[in-house]
Design an enzyme around this catalytic site. Structure first.
Site, mmCIF file in Angstrom:
data_model
loop_
_atom_site.group_PDB
_atom_site.id
_atom_site.type_symbol
_atom_site.label_atom_id
_atom_site.label_comp_id
_atom_site.label_asym_id
_atom_site.label_seq_id
_atom_site.Cartn_x
_atom_site.Cartn_y
_atom_site.Cartn_z
ATOM 1 N N THR A 96 0.872 -1.182 0.000
ATOM 2 C CA THR A 96 0.000 0.000 0.000
ATOM 3 C C THR A 96 0.905 1.225 0.000
ATOM 4 O O THR A 96 1.624 1.460 0.968
ATOM 5 C CB THR A 96 -0.897 0.012 1.248
ATOM 6 O OG1 THR A 96 -1.618 -1.213 1.296
ATOM 7 C CG2 THR A 96 -1.874 1.176 1.187
ATOM 8 N N ARG A 123 -8.358 -7.237 2.994
ATOM 9 C CA ARG A 123 -8.590 -8.224 4.058
ATOM 10 C C ARG A 123 -7.361 -8.329 4.976
ATOM 11 O O ARG A 123 -6.444 -7.524 4.872
ATOM 12 C CB ARG A 123 -9.011 -9.592 3.510
ATOM 13 C CG ARG A 123 -10.299 -9.495 2.661
ATOM 14 C CD ARG A 123 -10.779 -10.809 2.119
ATOM 15 N NE ARG A 123 -11.967 -10.625 1.287
ATOM 16 C CZ ARG A 123 -12.326 -11.405 0.287
ATOM 17 N NH1 ARG A 123 -11.596 -12.455 -0.032
ATOM 18 N NH2 ARG A 123 -13.423 -11.144 -0.400
ATOM 19 N N LYS A 171 -7.375 1.202 -3.214
ATOM 20 C CA LYS A 171 -6.952 0.736 -1.883
ATOM 21 C C LYS A 171 -7.068 1.861 -0.841
ATOM 22 O O LYS A 171 -7.502 1.629 0.289
ATOM 23 C CB LYS A 171 -5.522 0.214 -1.969
ATOM 24 C CG LYS A 171 -4.886 -0.160 -0.657
ATOM 25 C CD LYS A 171 -5.475 -1.402 -0.023
ATOM 26 C CE LYS A 171 -4.754 -1.741 1.285
ATOM 27 N NZ LYS A 171 -5.413 -2.811 2.014
HETATM 28 P P1 NAD Z 1 5.615 -6.081 7.348
HETATM 29 O O1 NAD Z 1 6.378 -4.939 7.910
HETATM 30 O O2 NAD Z 1 5.179 -7.189 8.226
HETATM 31 O O3 NAD Z 1 6.485 -6.776 6.157
HETATM 32 C C1 NAD Z 1 7.348 -6.089 5.303
HETATM 33 C C2 NAD Z 1 8.517 -7.005 4.975
HETATM 34 O O4 NAD Z 1 9.386 -6.318 4.071
HETATM 35 C C3 NAD Z 1 9.359 -7.377 6.206
HETATM 36 O O5 NAD Z 1 9.552 -8.776 6.251
HETATM 37 C C4 NAD Z 1 10.676 -6.623 5.979
HETATM 38 O O6 NAD Z 1 11.796 -7.310 6.527
HETATM 39 C C5 NAD Z 1 10.724 -6.573 4.468
HETATM 40 N N1 NAD Z 1 11.575 -5.517 3.933
HETATM 41 C C6 NAD Z 1 11.611 -4.207 4.279
HETATM 42 N N2 NAD Z 1 12.497 -3.537 3.526
HETATM 43 C C7 NAD Z 1 13.049 -4.448 2.682
HETATM 44 C C8 NAD Z 1 14.022 -4.381 1.654
HETATM 45 N N3 NAD Z 1 14.625 -3.228 1.357
HETATM 46 N N4 NAD Z 1 14.341 -5.504 0.981
HETATM 47 C C9 NAD Z 1 13.718 -6.677 1.280
HETATM 48 N N5 NAD Z 1 12.786 -6.812 2.249
HETATM 49 C C10 NAD Z 1 12.459 -5.703 2.935
HETATM 50 O O7 NAD Z 1 4.381 -5.457 6.573
HETATM 51 P P2 NAD Z 1 3.017 -6.205 6.134
HETATM 52 O O8 NAD Z 1 2.038 -6.139 7.252
HETATM 53 O O9 NAD Z 1 3.353 -7.513 5.499
HETATM 54 O O10 NAD Z 1 2.496 -5.180 5.008
HETATM 55 C C11 NAD Z 1 3.111 -5.069 3.722
HETATM 56 C C12 NAD Z 1 2.288 -4.069 2.902
HETATM 57 O O11 NAD Z 1 0.939 -4.561 2.764
HETATM 58 C C13 NAD Z 1 2.173 -2.673 3.557
HETATM 59 O O12 NAD Z 1 2.213 -1.695 2.563
HETATM 60 C C14 NAD Z 1 0.820 -2.720 4.257
HETATM 61 O O13 NAD Z 1 0.277 -1.414 4.413
HETATM 62 C C15 NAD Z 1 0.023 -3.596 3.289
HETATM 63 N N6 NAD Z 1 -1.096 -4.387 3.888
HETATM 64 C C16 NAD Z 1 -0.965 -4.980 5.124
HETATM 65 C C17 NAD Z 1 -2.044 -5.725 5.637
HETATM 66 C C18 NAD Z 1 -1.946 -6.420 6.985
HETATM 67 O O14 NAD Z 1 -3.004 -6.841 7.510
HETATM 68 N N7 NAD Z 1 -0.773 -6.591 7.562
HETATM 69 C C19 NAD Z 1 -3.227 -5.870 4.879
HETATM 70 C C20 NAD Z 1 -3.307 -5.306 3.611
HETATM 71 C C21 NAD Z 1 -2.226 -4.558 3.115
#
Ligand code: NAD
Length: 301
Positions: A96, A123, A171
């Protein structure tokens, strides 16, 4: 060559990548953290070792990273996907992010003959791990056809919203409603606690009237009201989304006073030590500020 690349194996990405790998899409994966990489490798995925390694090994590169700056760094940075990519490849960003980031990625990648799809995810994390996500996809028709089998492996519901950039914008519209309802739930249940009402009775009433909302019924019921504030979806990411929503709304002169209020409520939650908790813990934060007991179902333990 020939693999599907996956960069960003966090709360969402690890579950999504596992769905792809288990349904026959051979992956090349990378995350700055080793643990989720090792999990995917044990399922047969290739450890690409770096962003460049993923770019070189893959036809389609999926990114699922925290915020706009992370995606720009991974895709457009000096050791990024663009620098190590080639004509005919496709990048699908599922994070996002700011709509301007999606527009910039599409434009920069196009100059190198690389396609771009924005496909943010709807979700909860639990849905992502179960392969039951919803996707909002911005893509040209031919690119959409190319990523559709991947999306079908990761989710149950796909909306092709229009050309590149429309997925991200859809989104933000959706998350304004989702996160706004979450904050409204927090204030409503804090008032119930302050009145000393029975939580189960209040919960039943709220879910039995036109006040019904999925955030209360599903997210709250399974997380904070049971005493579980492990993320899920971190407060800091919900706050990031509200910043994106306010900025993007201001850019098109759409007044969103409630969004600004929700954003600042989340600023308070972040500053109050809840940044890394699930966003339903907005309720715990609000109860704490009101000096009332945290709302927990009687069988929460
Ligand atoms: P998160 O922080 O759990 O995961 C992000 C991952 O990216 C981590 O494992 C981190 O180590 C990795 N990362 C960061 N920088 C990096 C890099 N330079 N190279 C490689 N890996 C790297 O976040 P999330 O909850 O999985 O969310 C991811 C996206 O999805 C966000 O934009 C969030 O807003 C969106 N989102 C989250 C949810 C939810 O319920 N968690 C739902 C819908 C959308």
């Amino acid at each position: 060559m020939g693999l599907t690349g996956f960069i960003g194996l966090g709360h969402m990405g690890e579950g999504m990548a596992r769905q792809l790998q288990s349904k026959g899409h051979k992956l090349a994966v990378y995350d700055v953290r080793n643990e989720p990489v090792e999990g995917l490798v044990s399922m047969g995925a290739e450890n690409a070792g770096s962003v460049a390694g993923v770019a070189k090994a893959s036809d389609v590169v999926v990114t699922m990273l925290p915020a706009s700056a992370d995606v720009e760094q991974v895709v457009l940075g000096p050791d990024g996907v663009l620098a190590n990519g080639r004509e005919g490849q496709l990048v699908m960003d599922m994070s996002t992010v700011d709509p301007e980031t999606s527009d910039k990625l599409a434009a920069e990648l196009a100059k190198a003959g690389i396609g771009f799809v924005d496909a943010p995810v709807g979700r909860l994390a639990s849905h992502a791990w179960a392969g039951e996500s919803l996707f909002m996809v911005g893509a040209h028709d031919d690119d959409f056809a190319r990523v559709k089998p991947l999306l079908e492996a990761m989710g149950t519901t796909i909306y092709h919203c229009g050309g590149p950039g429309t997925g991200t914008r859809t989104k933000l519209v959706n998350n304004f409603l989702t996160i706004g309802l979450c904050q409204m739930n927090a204030e409503v249940l804090t008032l119930s606690q302050a009145f000393g009402l029975d939580l189960e009775t209040t919960f039943g009433v709220l879910n039995g009237t036109t006040g019904t909302n999925g955030q209360l019924k599903v997210a709250y019921a399974n997380k904070v009201l049971k005493g579980d504030t492990e993320p899920g979806f971190r407060v800091t990411l919900a706050h990031k989304d509200m910043l994106l929503i306010c900025n993007a709304a201001n850019a098109v002169n759409a007044p969103v006073p409630l969004a600004a209020s929700v954003r600042e409520s989340l600023s308070l939650a972040k500053a109050g030590g809840y940044a890394e908790r699930d966003f339903s813990s907005a309720l715990d934060h609000w109860c704490e500020r009101a000096g009332v007991p945290k709302a927990r179902f009687k069988d929460a333990g």
